[in-house]
Design an enzyme around this catalytic site. Sequence first.
Site: not given
Ligand code: UT7
Length: 319
Positions: A113, A246, A276
């Site tokens: 990226c 980005h 992204n």
């Molecule tokens: O170029 C760089 C690219 N990378 C990025 O920009 C990623 C940076 N990171 C982030 O933006 C965040 O970490 C994410 C958006 C990817 C994830 O957000 P989070 O608040 O860190 O969520 P998490 O991974 O801790 O997941 C929280 C919950 C989980 O459920 P439980 O275990 O709490 O029941 C996941 O299973 O959200 C669930 N989850 C979803 N639910 C609905 C994960 N993906 C999804 C989804 N829809 N697509």
Amino acid sequence: MFARIAGVGSYLPGPPLSNDDLKQRGVETNDEWIVSRTGIKTRHLADANCTSSDLALEASRKALLAAGIDASELDLIIVATSTPDFIFPSTACLLQAKLGNNSAMAFDVQAVCSGFVYALNIAEKFIRCGSHKKVLVVGAEVFSRILDWDDRATCVLFGDGAGAVILEASGKPGILASAAHADGAYHGILSVPGNVCGGKVIGDPFLRMDGQAVFKFAVRVLADVAHECCALAGILPTGIDWLIPHQANIRIIESTAKRVGVEMNKVIVTVDRHGNTSAASIPLALDAAIRDGRVQRGQKVLLEGVGGGFTWGAVLLEF
Ligand code: UT7
């Protein structure tokens, strides 16, 4: 001698696909989760027969038109991509052939990226040293090819697209300062840890990410490199007219802007429209802001990216 932007163009394939569309395609997700966590509302996905060089071609044609130059005049073509058409030849060479240019130096940059700001940084050095005068810099990606559609934590975040810039040698100000870094110790938090060997895929051919680790890393280095780049140019971040980070996630963008000390009304945001798109995201946002009249000639614009590797960098320019 400055490297000055002469024209910008971008391209998104096909119709926008909403968060509800993804749900209908079988991804276990919902609009509320995606919008509140990332700010993404739609993304564009290329058809199976459409490659990064095809997207790059569309964006490049628009940039050439905006610059008023012919493809045959280009003496350097750099394509930033992590989703090349082939292992080789480079996507830059394939783009060059499609553009009908048969003499420019052409190569790819692989910095995920951060690829576009890495490529601008490199292009500027070719121009400043006097060896090249008209350079096409492209960010083009088909990230949909490397997504695991059963991994809802990653597949909802990315999209396909391309953005292109023509840089020209000029006596008028253009790129004022640039900075770029990498720390390979963090290679494991965002990667596609597979390769092709003996006709087989070895390892995992899909994008894998520790989202929270990436989030924290991204905010820290984007803020640091923005300050570094402004210091190199001898200005304060408050002297920037526009910040174009980005486009990965609105929460990363907002946290970065706060740490840099730039109000959100000076930040260009297009992540809601295309998700992204990795190396394509910064030129997509730049092009949108030029075409809608926000970014004007003479204004100071800070572009900055962060991505797998880990890599990060910034370019401060006077448009
Ligand atoms: O170029 C760089 C690219 N990378 C990025 O920009 C990623 C940076 N990171 C982030 O933006 C965040 O970490 C994410 C958006 C990817 C994830 O957000 P989070 O608040 O860190 O969520 P998490 O991974 O801790 O997941 C929280 C919950 C989980 O459920 P439980 O275990 O709490 O029941 C996941 O299973 O959200 C669930 N989850 C979803 N639910 C609905 C994960 N993906 C999804 C989804 N829809 N697509």
